[in-house]
Scaffold this active site. Structure first.
Site, short mmCIF file in Angstrom:
data_model
loop_
_atom_site.label_atom_id
_atom_site.label_comp_id
_atom_site.label_asym_id
_atom_site.label_seq_id
_atom_site.Cartn_x
_atom_site.Cartn_y
_atom_site.Cartn_z
CE LYS A 1 -12.19 1.76 1.33
NZ LYS A 1 -11.56 2.74 2.18
CG HIS B 1 7.40 -29.75 -0.18
ND1 HIS B 1 7.92 -30.98 -0.50
CD2 HIS B 1 8.20 -29.23 0.79
CE1 HIS B 1 8.98 -31.22 0.26
NE2 HIS B 1 9.18 -30.16 1.06
CD GLU C 1 -3.31 0.08 2.05
OE1 GLU C 1 -4.18 -0.77 1.85
OE2 GLU C 1 -3.20 0.70 3.13
O1 PA5 Z 1 -3.26 1.51 5.89
C1 PA5 Z 1 -4.39 1.95 5.75
O2 PA5 Z 1 -4.63 3.15 5.86
C2 PA5 Z 1 -5.58 1.04 5.43
O3 PA5 Z 1 -5.21 -0.25 5.23
C3 PA5 Z 1 -6.56 1.08 6.56
O4 PA5 Z 1 -5.92 0.63 7.73
C4 PA5 Z 1 -7.78 0.21 6.30
O5 PA5 Z 1 -8.34 0.56 5.07
C5 PA5 Z 1 -8.80 0.38 7.40
O6 PA5 Z 1 -9.18 1.70 7.53
P1 PA5 Z 1 -9.95 2.24 8.79
O7 PA5 Z 1 -9.10 2.03 9.99
O8 PA5 Z 1 -10.20 3.68 8.50
O9 PA5 Z 1 -11.24 1.44 8.89
#
Ligand code: PA5
Length: 449
Positions: free
Chosen positions: A422, A308, A287
């Site tokens: 989303k 394996h 990310e």
């Molecule tokens: O690293 C990030 O920002 C995302 O992976 C969030 O942690 C994830 O989308 C969850 O978001 P939130 O804590 O707002 O529900």
């Protein structure tokens, strides 16, 4: 503390190229240190280990004690992405491999996770479990608006309120969210839940050392103080603006390898307890770096298990792979292979050796085989799997990730790409405001949907 060995990359890179990337890593580190780079309003994670007050852990221990006194045996931790992977990783790494069948550890709560998928079967089965247990919940969402945890929380909240009444429910629900924004904050204030704050300047995937990771770890009976101590040691070592900084070396080498066509990095472990370290690491790097058409693709494997299944590809498939092995120097338990006078299985050649010695020889043999097969090897090592070393690993990877993304030239702290699915999901579910998108999307759906 995390040690790094880059000798397994030597056959694949020139020393001069590495020097060049070390310089780039030093520059990137300085940008991070002086807080002058993209996303510099998300650097609150840098000093969490050294600046988290003891009293915060005390508050978590009080919640655990209160819930144990009230007869709670199970805590549903609700969250997705950065709001669950760190806690899941630590609890999996620290728990007995057969914990759920061994029974609950004394002075701890059984932590189960939800809100990290939208599977109806999973949530229905969670409710089956909750019927047999005495339950509390920790709901975690920084934005307070993420669909997956919101759906799970609606169901869990409803169950807890029906079963224990609204007043007791408000004692059995803790929320971790933004200090002022989002639906979860609003709901917590209205319902009177206890809350802990995720600060604005800490992004989800960098939040394991905040209440997001620490509260579930304490509830599961593990030592968050040691976790922070390990992270604090890594904070010291990884904050050196010199080439001895292991985070800087790791960031430099993986970027150099990327520039040479090694586009995929496998995080390897030889200990199944570290499976979720791979999951946490994939989110952190994927990310943070996968944007603007760039980024090493992070994947993870567990050896010897996956030798394996994936071993053939790694040894012999397309040559775009590098491996980073998280090597554990000492196992926590000792087990010797027994001698068998009949030796029908032909294994007496390893009798009286420890199982760990076999694992170590497998690790060394794999390293040499994969170097011969054209896969550069980065080796990280920690002394053992415990809270201290996990804390070190968390911090080491966070700092490496920040440096690495700046070398790559991307903002490590945003995630614009996550919004695309989303938007479509909301439109298809009929969320108000998405009507026009819904019409266009429905035309593109495959027959049968
Ligand atoms: O690293 C990030 O920002 C995302 O992976 C969030 O942690 C994830 O989308 C969850 O978001 P939130 O804590 O707002 O529900």
């Amino acid at each position: 503390m995390v040690k790094i060995d880059l000798s397994g990359c030597a056959p694949f890179v020139y020393e001069g190229d590495y020097e060049f990337y070390k310089e780039k890593a030093l520059e990137a580190y300085n940008v991070l240190d002086k807080e002058t780079g993209a996303g510099n309003d998300f650097l609150g994670w840098k000093h969490l280990p050294s600046q988290t007050p003891e009293s915060l852990i005390g508050q978590f221990e009080d919640i655990k004690a209160e819930w144990l006194r009230a007869g709670v045996d199970t805590v549903v931790v609700i969250g997705i992405g950065g709001s669950y992977l760190g806690a899941k990783c630590a609890i999996e790494a620290l728990s007995h491999s057969f914990q759920s069948r061994m029974g609950r550890r004394e002075d701890s709560l059984d932590v189960v996770f939800a809100g990290n998928n939208l599977s109806e079967d999973y949530l229905a089965e969670l409710l089956d479990l909750m019927l047999r247990r005495s339950v509390a919940t920790v709901v975690i969402s920084k934005s307070g608006t993420t669909t997956e945890p919101a759906v799970a929380f609606r169901l869990v909240k409803n169950f807890i309120e029906d079963r224990y009444g609204k007043e007791e429910a408000s004692r059995r629900i803790v929320a971790i969210t933004d200090k002022s924004k989002g639906a979860l904050r609003k709901m917590s204030d209205t319902e009177g839940y206890r809350t802990f704050v995720i600060e604005d300047n800490v992004g989800g995937r960098f939040s394991v050392l905040t209440p997001v990771g620490l509260l579930p770890i304490v509830l599961a009976g593990y030592d968050a103080r040691q976790l922070l101590a390990g992270a604090a040691e890594a904070e010291k070592v990884c904050s050196e603006a010199t080439e001895n900084n292991p985070a800087l070396k790791y960031a430099a080498m993986r970027n150099l390898l990327y520039s040479k066509g090694y586009k995929i990095e496998l995080l390897v472990s030889f200990n199944p307890r570290l499976t979720y370290l791979g999951e946490w690491w994939k989110q952190l790097f994927g990310e943070s770096e996968g944007k603007d058409g760039k980024g090493i693709f992070p994947a993870s494997v567990n050896f010897t298990t996956d030798l394996h299944s994936m071993g053939q590809y790694i040894q012999d498939g397309e040559r775009t792979l590098m491996e980073t092995t998280v090597s554990v120097e000492n196992s926590n338990r000792k087990l010797m292979i027994n001698t068998d006078p009949e030796n029908l299985d032909g294994l007496n050649f390893i009798a009286t050796k420890r199982v760990e010695e076999c694992n170590r020889m497998a690790e060394m043999g794999t390293r040499i085989a994969h170097i011969d097969g054209g896969v550069p090897q980065i080796r990280l090592s920690v002394e053992r799997v415990d809270e201290f070393n996990l804390g070190s690993l968390f911090y080491f990877f966070e700092m490496s990730c920040g440096i690495s993304a700046y070398i790559l030239g991307v903002n490590p702290f945003n995630q614009p790409g996550v919004e695309a699915y989303k938007k479509n999901m909301f439109a298809l579910l009929g969320k108000p405001g998405y009507e026009a998108d819904a019409v266009a999307l429905r035309e593109r759906l495959p027959i049968g949907f």
